[in-house]
Motif scaffolding. Structure first.
Motif, PDB file in Angstrom:
ATOM      1  N   PRO A 199       0.825  -1.211   0.000  1.00 55.13           N
ATOM      2  CA  PRO A 199       0.000   0.000   0.000  1.00 55.13           C
ATOM      3  C   PRO A 199       0.855   1.256   0.000  1.00 55.13           C
ATOM      4  O   PRO A 199       1.903   1.315   0.642  1.00 55.13           O
ATOM      5  CB  PRO A 199      -0.807  -0.125   1.308  1.00 55.13           C
ATOM      6  CG  PRO A 199      -0.014  -1.062   2.167  1.00 55.13           C
ATOM      7  CD  PRO A 199       0.672  -1.999   1.236  1.00 55.13           C
ATOM      8  N   GLY A 200       0.405   2.242  -0.760  1.00 53.26           N
ATOM      9  CA  GLY A 200       1.124   3.510  -0.801  1.00 53.26           C
ATOM     10  C   GLY A 200       2.356   3.503  -1.665  1.00 53.26           C
ATOM     11  O   GLY A 200       3.126   4.462  -1.669  1.00 53.26           O
ATOM     12  N   ARG A 201       2.564   2.404  -2.439  1.00 53.99           N
ATOM     13  CA  ARG A 201       3.735   2.355  -3.319  1.00 53.99           C
ATOM     14  C   ARG A 201       3.282   2.171  -4.758  1.00 53.99           C
ATOM     15  O   ARG A 201       3.199   1.056  -5.249  1.00 53.99           O
ATOM     16  CB  ARG A 201       4.664   1.208  -2.930  1.00 53.99           C
ATOM     17  CG  ARG A 201       5.468   1.495  -1.684  1.00 53.99           C
ATOM     18  CD  ARG A 201       6.567   0.468  -1.524  1.00 53.99           C
ATOM     19  NE  ARG A 201       7.394   0.778  -0.392  1.00 53.99           N
ATOM     20  CZ  ARG A 201       8.463   0.071  -0.037  1.00 53.99           C
ATOM     21  NH1 ARG A 201       8.787  -0.998  -0.741  1.00 53.99           N
ATOM     22  NH2 ARG A 201       9.180   0.402   0.996  1.00 53.99           N
ATOM     23  N   PRO A 202       2.975   3.241  -5.444  1.00 49.87           N
ATOM     24  CA  PRO A 202       2.624   3.126  -6.857  1.00 49.87           C
ATOM     25  C   PRO A 202       3.877   2.859  -7.661  1.00 49.87           C
ATOM     26  O   PRO A 202       4.521   3.736  -8.198  1.00 49.87           O
ATOM     27  CB  PRO A 202       2.044   4.507  -7.181  1.00 49.87           C
ATOM     28  CG  PRO A 202       2.720   5.425  -6.234  1.00 49.87           C
ATOM     29  CD  PRO A 202       3.008   4.634  -4.988  1.00 49.87           C
ATOM     30  N   ALA A 203       4.282   1.575  -7.728  1.00 49.67           N
ATOM     31  CA  ALA A 203       5.617   1.238  -8.193  1.00 49.67           C
ATOM     32  C   ALA A 203       5.846   1.538  -9.649  1.00 49.67           C
ATOM     33  O   ALA A 203       6.943   1.827 -10.054  1.00 49.67           O
ATOM     34  CB  ALA A 203       5.881  -0.241  -7.958  1.00 49.67           C
ATOM     35  N   VAL A 204       4.817   1.408 -10.466  1.00 46.53           N
ATOM     36  CA  VAL A 204       5.066   1.480 -11.895  1.00 46.53           C
ATOM     37  C   VAL A 204       4.962   2.912 -12.386  1.00 46.53           C
ATOM     38  O   VAL A 204       4.070   3.289 -13.115  1.00 46.53           O
ATOM     39  CB  VAL A 204       4.123   0.544 -12.669  1.00 46.53           C
ATOM     40  CG1 VAL A 204       4.551  -0.890 -12.483  1.00 46.53           C
ATOM     41  CG2 VAL A 204       2.685   0.696 -12.226  1.00 46.53           C
ATOM     42  N   ALA A 205       5.894   3.737 -11.944  1.00 52.59           N
ATOM     43  CA  ALA A 205       5.957   5.134 -12.382  1.00 52.59           C
ATOM     44  C   ALA A 205       7.252   5.377 -13.137  1.00 52.59           C
ATOM     45  O   ALA A 205       8.297   4.848 -12.785  1.00 52.59           O
ATOM     46  CB  ALA A 205       5.889   6.068 -11.175  1.00 52.59           C
ATOM     47  N   ARG A 206       7.184   6.188 -14.185  1.00 52.56           N
ATOM     48  CA  ARG A 206       8.378   6.530 -14.938  1.00 52.56           C
ATOM     49  C   ARG A 206       9.281   7.440 -14.105  1.00 52.56           C
ATOM     50  O   ARG A 206       8.812   8.174 -13.241  1.00 52.56           O
ATOM     51  CB  ARG A 206       7.992   7.264 -16.220  1.00 52.56           C
ATOM     52  CG  ARG A 206       7.209   6.434 -17.205  1.00 52.56           C
ATOM     53  CD  ARG A 206       6.886   7.271 -18.430  1.00 52.56           C
ATOM     54  NE  ARG A 206       6.078   6.512 -19.371  1.00 52.56           N
ATOM     55  CZ  ARG A 206       5.579   7.007 -20.481  1.00 52.56           C
ATOM     56  NH1 ARG A 206       5.795   8.279 -20.774  1.00 52.56           N
ATOM     57  NH2 ARG A 206       4.860   6.258 -21.292  1.00 52.56           N
ATOM     58  N   PRO A 207      10.592   7.406 -14.375  1.00 54.67           N
ATOM     59  CA  PRO A 207      11.468   8.357 -13.691  1.00 54.67           C
ATOM     60  C   PRO A 207      11.028   9.797 -13.924  1.00 54.67           C
ATOM     61  O   PRO A 207      11.215  10.656 -13.081  1.00 54.67           O
ATOM     62  CB  PRO A 207      12.840   8.081 -14.320  1.00 54.67           C
ATOM     63  CG  PRO A 207      12.765   6.675 -14.817  1.00 54.67           C
ATOM     64  CD  PRO A 207      11.326   6.467 -15.232  1.00 54.67           C
ATOM     65  N   SER A 208      10.437  10.100 -15.086  1.00 55.48           N
ATOM     66  CA  SER A 208      10.001  11.461 -15.390  1.00 55.48           C
ATOM     67  C   SER A 208       8.521  11.674 -15.144  1.00 55.48           C
ATOM     68  O   SER A 208       7.963  12.687 -15.531  1.00 55.48           O
ATOM     69  CB  SER A 208      10.319  11.769 -16.856  1.00 55.48           C
ATOM     70  OG  SER A 208       9.673  10.835 -17.706  1.00 55.48           O
ATOM     71  N   GLY A 209       7.861  10.703 -14.510  1.00 55.15           N
ATOM     72  CA  GLY A 209       6.439  10.816 -14.240  1.00 55.15           C
ATOM     73  C   GLY A 209       5.622   9.974 -15.195  1.00 55.15           C
ATOM     74  O   GLY A 209       6.080   9.545 -16.242  1.00 55.15           O
ATOM     75  N   GLY A 210       4.362   9.707 -14.826  1.00 56.81           N
ATOM     76  CA  GLY A 210       3.499   8.885 -15.666  1.00 56.81           C
ATOM     77  C   GLY A 210       3.667   7.413 -15.361  1.00 56.81           C
ATOM     78  O   GLY A 210       4.335   7.019 -14.412  1.00 56.81           O
ATOM     79  N   ARG A 211       3.055   6.571 -16.226  1.00 59.64           N
ATOM     80  CA  ARG A 211       3.108   5.135 -15.998  1.00 59.64           C
ATOM     81  C   ARG A 211       4.055   4.472 -16.971  1.00 59.64           C
ATOM     82  O   ARG A 211       4.383   4.995 -18.023  1.00 59.64           O
ATOM     83  CB  ARG A 211       1.709   4.526 -16.120  1.00 59.64           C
ATOM     84  CG  ARG A 211       0.778   4.948 -14.997  1.00 59.64           C
ATOM     85  CD  ARG A 211      -0.556   4.255 -15.126  1.00 59.64           C
ATOM     86  NE  ARG A 211      -0.460   2.813 -14.973  1.00 59.64           N
ATOM     87  CZ  ARG A 211      -0.385   2.185 -13.804  1.00 59.64           C
ATOM     88  NH1 ARG A 211      -0.357   2.876 -12.691  1.00 59.64           N
ATOM     89  NH2 ARG A 211      -0.331   0.875 -13.750  1.00 59.64           N
ATOM     90  N   VAL A 212       4.532   3.282 -16.599  1.00 62.31           N
ATOM     91  CA  VAL A 212       5.485   2.565 -17.426  1.00 62.31           C
ATOM     92  C   VAL A 212       4.764   1.717 -18.454  1.00 62.31           C
ATOM     93  O   VAL A 212       3.568   1.458 -18.370  1.00 62.31           O
ATOM     94  CB  VAL A 212       6.378   1.653 -16.569  1.00 62.31           C
ATOM     95  CG1 VAL A 212       7.128   2.432 -15.524  1.00 62.31           C
ATOM     96  CG2 VAL A 212       5.562   0.545 -15.919  1.00 62.31           C
TER      97      VAL A 212
END
Length: 247
Positions: A177-190
């Motif tokens: 919980p609280g770890r939106p892991a799939v985020a780009r280094p520059s923001g957004g989703r992978v």
């Protein structure tokens, strides 16, 4: 931790053969990074992503991984991070992934809290982070994403068959919980997730981790490890799996 301190104050000995002069000598390094390739378990468990590894889990590669994971040779982390980075880059290239494509998250298989306390470090988490940093230096939009945790306690995997391991691990991992892991280094989703572990044996752990990640809506096309245990279709136990809690 004593082994890590000795690595700092004494001339190093090769973790693969014991020869003085380097943490891993050139001959043993050749065994650790033989050739990044697909090395799936047999049989392949349902839901397992395509598995890539640098080498077979035997000889010097096995001794190096045991030294790092179980015997406190934490100075080996940068070398193993570099090995994982090579595997990741080769696997992505084989799938026609190039810079400019959607970014990739490296998701480590979580260690049990008790195991991390006993070892004094998180072996897979550390080399996953190191591999992601190396890949970013090469211009690849890759991030380490420790999004999973153990949702329940599981029995020791040593000596279990592939069927027993799958049953032991069923629903064992959840997204933290609280770890939106799939985020780009520059923001957004992978665009995709690569699962990371040190060793693959039956594939049960990686298949369960893939299930937990897919429940978040992410794609999991690949899994990468440093080594893969040589396996044939089993009838009973895998004797090599008794030594390091392989998965």
């Amino acid at each position: 931790m004593l082994a890590a301190l000795l690595d700092l104050v004494l001339p190093p000995r090769c973790a693969g053969c014991g020869e003085p002069g380097a943490l891993v000598c050139p001959l043993c390094l050749e065994e650790v990074l033989r050739e990044p390739a697909t090395r799936p378990p047999d049989p392949v468990p349902p839901g397992l992503p395509e598995c890539w590894s640098a080498t077979r889990y035997d000889g010097a590669a096995r001794r190096v991984l045991l030294a790092y994971k179980e015997r406190g040779r934490t100075a080996l982390a940068p070398l193993l991070s570099a090995v994982l980075a090579e595997v990741a880059e080769t696997a992505l290239a084989a799938h026609a992934w190039r810079p400019g494509h959607p970014s990739v998250a490296l998701v480590p298989v979580p260690s049990a809290r008790a195991a991390s306390r006993r070892r004094g470090h998180d072996p897979v988490g550390v080399i996953t982070s190191g591999a992601a940093k190396l890949l970013r230096r090469r211009g690849l939009p890759v991030t380490a994403a420790p999004m999973l945790r153990q949702g329940r306690r599981v029995a020791d995997q040593a000596g279990l068959s592939s069927t027993q391991r799958a049953a032991n691990l069923r629903d064992a991992f959840v997204a933290a919980p609280g770890r939106p892991a799939v985020a780009r280094p520059s923001g957004g989703r992978v665009g995709a997730v690569l699962l990371v572990d040190d060793i693959v044996t039956t594939g049960a752990t990686l298949a369960e981790a893939a299930r937990a990640v897919r429940e978040t809506g992410a794609e999991v096309p690949l899994a990468i490890t440093v080594a893969a245990t040589p396996r044939t279709r089993e009838r009973g136990r895998n004797p090599m799996a008794r030594h390091a809690g392989e998965t």
